[in-house]
Write an enzyme that holds these catalytic residues in place. Structure first.
Site, PDB file in Angstrom:
ATOM      1  N   GLN A   1      -5.125  -1.686   9.536  1.00  0.00           N
ATOM      2  CA  GLN A   1      -4.883  -2.961   8.861  1.00  0.00           C
ATOM      3  C   GLN A   1      -5.430  -4.102   9.715  1.00  0.00           C
ATOM      4  O   GLN A   1      -5.135  -4.195  10.907  1.00  0.00           O
ATOM      5  CB  GLN A   1      -3.374  -3.133   8.600  1.00  0.00           C
TER       6      GLN A   1
ATOM      7  N   LYS B   1       0.840  -1.197   0.000  1.00  0.00           N
ATOM      8  CA  LYS B   1       0.000   0.000   0.000  1.00  0.00           C
ATOM      9  C   LYS B   1       0.875   1.248   0.000  1.00  0.00           C
ATOM     10  O   LYS B   1       0.636   2.183  -0.760  1.00  0.00           O
ATOM     11  CB  LYS B   1      -0.926   0.001   1.233  1.00  0.00           C
TER      12      LYS B   1
ATOM     13  N   ASP C   1     -11.197   2.579   3.556  1.00  0.00           N
ATOM     14  CA  ASP C   1     -11.436   1.147   3.423  1.00  0.00           C
ATOM     15  C   ASP C   1     -12.927   0.861   3.250  1.00  0.00           C
ATOM     16  O   ASP C   1     -13.314  -0.280   2.976  1.00  0.00           O
ATOM     17  CB  ASP C   1     -10.952   0.426   4.693  1.00  0.00           C
TER      18      ASP C   1
HETATM   19  N1  GUN Z   1      -6.632  -7.064   5.656  1.00  0.00           N
HETATM   20  C1  GUN Z   1      -6.705  -7.748   4.498  1.00  0.00           C
HETATM   21  N2  GUN Z   1      -7.264  -6.973   3.535  1.00  0.00           N
HETATM   22  C2  GUN Z   1      -7.540  -5.782   4.120  1.00  0.00           C
HETATM   23  C3  GUN Z   1      -8.112  -4.568   3.646  1.00  0.00           C
HETATM   24  O1  GUN Z   1      -8.504  -4.411   2.484  1.00  0.00           O
HETATM   25  N3  GUN Z   1      -8.228  -3.591   4.566  1.00  0.00           N
HETATM   26  C4  GUN Z   1      -7.833  -3.722   5.847  1.00  0.00           C
HETATM   27  N4  GUN Z   1      -7.994  -2.693   6.680  1.00  0.00           N
HETATM   28  N5  GUN Z   1      -7.294  -4.828   6.317  1.00  0.00           N
HETATM   29  C5  GUN Z   1      -7.147  -5.849   5.450  1.00  0.00           C
END
Ligand code: GUN
Length: 288
Positions: free
Chosen positions: A98, A54, A121
């Site tokens: 996350q 990211k 998100d």
């Molecule tokens: N863990 C795995 N995929 C994601 C995601 O798209 N967002 C978040 N916050 N955690 C994740």
């Protein structure tokens, strides 16, 4: 049947290129770049890879990273305080926690602390509620990425039967709603669905997001269907070699499906692209 592979990596690069140009112009106008804060708690190795991806992608597009990596034993209260500070920070347009967070922490409560306008998100109850109501709002990244792949390939959706395997808040539930919005007839399936194959065989659009390596095999797929594999599983073979596989058994589904996303290179690169897109959207609202 010849199967068309859906190249999420190429689409991600195309969209990220467009976003880079948009960010360049908007940043000049606003006198600042968009900012994204990723809160990562503990040392989950998968999370480490996701967060790294990211940050790298954001930097490439011109988004400034305000990420925080905290110890696994950080108290819930301290994390919530950090989120509140970030909500008030004008340099930060997007915040995400996350997931999963270490045991003892409440990931859902942390997500709820994020201001809905900065919830890139799309997991805050307000944004999920807007999705249910069919209103504009920040939408979760992986399902948005799936929709972008379907749209790019011009796969017909209206009146088609979409079957979703998996019911997570992150993917399964929201993708079903997005397909419903495009006039699909949607069936949700999950671990307690009896005779799963009977339902998947009826799917014109089959979305698989269960986290079970290669569980969807060729005989479970309707010939000509669009099969979207959201799974990313690292498996070790009997020789000790590790590799990434999806929730779909690629070999047996190839030549049955009409369209198929590979793993890696399918949905994965689209998730981060949609995160960037949401951050840019939130930035645009903030500098308006
Ligand atoms: N863990 C795995 N995929 C994601 C995601 O798209 N967002 C978040 N916050 N955690 C994740």
């Amino acid at each position: 049947m010849s199967t068309l592979l859906l190249d999420g990596k190429a689409l991600a690069q195309k969209i990220q290129g467009q976003l880079t140009e948009e960010v360049r112009i908007l940043s000049q106008k606003a006198g600042r770049a968009p900012g994204l804060a990723v809160i990562w708690v503990g040392d989950n190795p998968a999370s480490k890879a996701y967060v790294g991806n990211k940050e790298k992608a954001c930097t490439k597009v011109g988004i400034v990273s305000f990420s925080e990596h905290l110890e696994a034993d950080t108290p819930q209260e301290k994390l919530e305080q950090l989120i509140v500070q970030m909500n008030d920070d004008e340099a930060i347009d997007g915040i995400l926690v996350q997931l999963p967070v270490p045991e003892g922490l409440n990931g859902s409560a942390l997500t709820q602390r994020i201001h809905p306008d900065k919830d890139v998100d799309g997991l805050h109850a307000v944004n999920l509620g807007k999705l249910v109501r069919g209103e504009a709002g920040l939408r979760s990244c992986t399902p948005s990425g799936v929709m972008a792949i379907l749209q790019e390939a011009q796969i017909p959706l209206a009146g088609k039967h979409a079957v979703v395997v998996g019911r997570s808040v992150l993917v399964g539930k929201p993708i079903g709603l997005m397909l419903l919005e495009k006039n699909c007839t949607v069936t949700y399936t999950h671990s307690q669905t009896p005779d799963l194959a009977k339902l998947t065989q009826e799917a014109d659009i089959l979305i698989v997001a269960v986290g079970r390596p290669e569980m969807i095999t060729g005989h479970m797929v309707k010939p000509g269907a669009a099969v979207i594999d959201v799974g990313i599983n690292r498996i070790t073979d009997y020789e000790g070699n590790t590799r990434l596989v999806g929730d779909v058994d690629f070999k047996s589904v190839l030549s049955v499906a009409g369209w198929l996303t590979p793993v890696p290179g399918g949905v994965g690169p689209m998730t981060v692209t949609m995160l960037i897109s949401n951050t840019v959207e939130s930035f645009k609202q903030s500098i308006k």
